[in-house]
Design a protein around this motif. Structure first.
Motif, PDB file in Angstrom:
ATOM      1  N   ALA A 175      32.905   4.291  72.336  1.00 31.20           N
ATOM      2  CA  ALA A 175      31.800   4.965  72.997  1.00 31.20           C
ATOM      3  C   ALA A 175      30.518   5.124  72.262  1.00 31.20           C
ATOM      4  O   ALA A 175      29.256   5.211  72.525  1.00 31.20           O
ATOM      5  CB  ALA A 175      32.218   6.205  73.728  1.00 31.20           C
ATOM      6  N   VAL A 176      31.081   5.736  70.904  1.00 31.00           N
ATOM      7  CA  VAL A 176      30.070   6.034  69.757  1.00 31.00           C
ATOM      8  C   VAL A 176      29.292   4.508  69.341  1.00 31.00           C
ATOM      9  O   VAL A 176      27.909   4.501  69.415  1.00 31.00           O
ATOM     10  CB  VAL A 176      30.599   6.422  68.607  1.00 31.00           C
ATOM     11  N   LEU A 177      29.832   3.422  69.297  1.00 27.51           N
ATOM     12  CA  LEU A 177      29.118   2.199  69.333  1.00 27.51           C
ATOM     13  C   LEU A 177      28.163   1.858  70.457  1.00 27.51           C
ATOM     14  O   LEU A 177      27.227   1.363  69.976  1.00 27.51           O
ATOM     15  CB  LEU A 177      30.169   1.382  68.949  1.00 27.51           C
ATOM     16  N   ALA A 178      28.710   1.918  71.635  1.00 24.24           N
ATOM     17  CA  ALA A 178      27.721   1.502  72.634  1.00 24.24           C
ATOM     18  C   ALA A 178      26.655   2.830  73.156  1.00 24.24           C
ATOM     19  O   ALA A 178      26.169   2.322  73.905  1.00 24.24           O
ATOM     20  CB  ALA A 178      28.658   1.373  73.725  1.00 24.24           C
ATOM     21  N   GLY A 179      26.535   3.838  72.439  1.00 23.05           N
ATOM     22  CA  GLY A 179      25.712   4.867  72.977  1.00 23.05           C
ATOM     23  C   GLY A 179      26.098   5.441  74.306  1.00 23.05           C
ATOM     24  O   GLY A 179      25.347   5.850  75.068  1.00 23.05           O
ATOM     25  N   ARG A 180      27.379   5.818  74.426  1.00 23.83           N
ATOM     26  CA  ARG A 180      27.883   6.308  75.735  1.00 23.83           C
ATOM     27  C   ARG A 180      28.370   7.777  75.401  1.00 23.83           C
ATOM     28  O   ARG A 180      28.832   8.171  76.458  1.00 23.83           O
ATOM     29  CB  ARG A 180      29.186   5.561  76.123  1.00 23.83           C
ATOM     30  N   PHE A 187      22.618  14.634  81.389  1.00 23.05           N
ATOM     31  CA  PHE A 187      21.867  13.574  81.849  1.00 23.05           C
ATOM     32  C   PHE A 187      21.517  12.698  80.794  1.00 23.05           C
ATOM     33  O   PHE A 187      20.251  11.799  81.276  1.00 23.05           O
ATOM     34  CB  PHE A 187      20.350  14.340  82.222  1.00 23.05           C
ATOM     35  N   GLY A 188      21.789  12.865  79.736  1.00 21.53           N
ATOM     36  CA  GLY A 188      21.406  11.671  78.684  1.00 21.53           C
ATOM     37  C   GLY A 188      22.623  11.348  77.822  1.00 21.53           C
ATOM     38  O   GLY A 188      23.937  11.975  77.898  1.00 21.53           O
ATOM     39  N   THR A 189      22.417  10.568  76.956  1.00 14.97           N
ATOM     40  CA  THR A 189      23.338  10.177  75.934  1.00 14.97           C
ATOM     41  C   THR A 189      22.799  10.194  74.425  1.00 14.97           C
ATOM     42  O   THR A 189      21.584   9.954  74.331  1.00 14.97           O
ATOM     43  CB  THR A 189      23.911   8.732  76.217  1.00 14.97           C
TER      44      THR A 189
END
Length: 334
Positions: A175-180, A187-189
């Motif tokens: 998730a860190v690598l994918a910006g999740r 409302f954001g990432t």
């Protein structure tokens, strides 16, 4: 295949980390009894704050005190009660390990959260998760690296005849690598961390620890090439979450060891713990699909549950560990 030796005996099995209950003495007796080839230091999240993955690892950080605020862990301005509790629990666990495993002479596995997962969960004193600030992430990684170096030394002092294997838990890595990673508002990432940067942060921790290290990621899309580039000797993953075999095959062919999560962490709705034959067969079938010779299997692969067992009953947890142990022995006898 390479001739790389792995830091565990052939046919070994181990646990991922967590177990049910609050009695550390009993948990360690179970681990030492059921997993004699590669016991691990059990974690008991049911004991409360400071016994969970983030609080437990936060207690190891150097010059970065942590505290609970609104049921979330954050960096504190000064050491306080929450940090003392986390450190007291760890000290108690290590003392109990020294008492029960004084004569143990094989490898023993310890677990801690990795820098990317910590950055995705720990909050800054001013609010927001540490992952928002690249400088804070670097400081966190340096603090963790030094803390784990000291932790490894503390374990080695208590078990002078044993060898230490470190497991870095990185469930949030994909998730860190994918910006999740979601912001607090939902409302954001947060912006993704580049693979090269993430790999360098992990490598710093692996090198500082000074002992063989495996990276555990119980999520889909485990970044196997990144993990291999850090100098880790192995990867721990849930076989049920594998979607592509080629990346795993390439990593194993390059010499990465595998902690194969082959037994469910929770019982299925209509059944009990799997048998050792079922667990062994699941690992064997994967190995055959990858096309590797059977003679290497028991040396390169450690059999484990799919993930931690904190949510299971004590009876199920013990049965799963025993099934993994006997599955490892079956694979060694093939």
């Amino acid at each position: 295949m390479t001739d790389q030796p792995w830091p565990w005996p052939a046919g070994a099995a181990t646990g991922i980390g967590s177990l049910p209950g609050t009695d550390i003495a009993e948990a360690q007796r179970v681990v030492l009894g059921e997993l004699p080839a590669l016991p691990h230091l059990p974690e008991l999240p049911a004991r409360g704050p400071g016994a969970d993955l983030i609080g437990r690892t936060g207690g190891l950080l150097v010059e970065l005190p942590v505290e609970l605020y609104a049921a979330r862990w954050r960096i504190a301005l000064r050491p306080g009660r929450d940090l003392r509790r986390a450190r007291d629990l760890m000290e108690r666990d290590l003392d109990q390990l020294a008492e029960q495993a004084e004569a143990y002479a094989g490898p023993v596995k310890i677990q801690a959260g990795g820098p990317l997962t910590l950055a995705a969960v720990l909050e800054l004193p001013i609010g927001g998760r540490m992952i928002r600030d690249p400088g804070a992430v670097r400081d966190l990684t340096g603090s963790l690296a030094e803390g784990l170096r000291r932790h490894v030394e503390a374990v080695a002092r208590r078990l002078p005849r044993a060898s230490v294997l470190l497991q870095l838990d990185e469930p949030s890595l994909p998730a860190v690598l994918a910006g999740r990673i979601s912001t607090e508002s939902g409302f954001g990432t947060y912006r993704a961390i580049e693979a090269g940067v993430a790999g360098a942060l992990l490598r710093d921790v692996v090198e500082a620890a000074g002992v063989p290290t495996v990276v555990h990621c119980c999520a889909p899309d485990v970044p196997l090439e990144l993990i291999r580039s850090t100098g880790a000797v192995g990867v721990a993953l849930d076989l049920g979450l594998l979607t592509e075999l080629d990346p795993l095959g390439e990593a194993l062919d390059a010499g990465l060891g595998l902690l194969a999560g082959a037994a469910p962490a929770l019982p299925p709705p209509a059944g009990g713990a799997p048998t050792s034959a079922q667990v062994a067969d699941r690992v064997r079938k994967l190995w055959d699909r990858l096309g590797f010779p059977r003679r290497q299997l028991a040396e390169q692969v450690v059999v484990t549950p799919a993930c931690g067992l904190a949510g299971a009953t004590p009876q199920y947890a013990r049965a799963v560990l025993a099934a993994c142990r006997d599955a490892g022995r079956r694979l060694h006898e093939d």
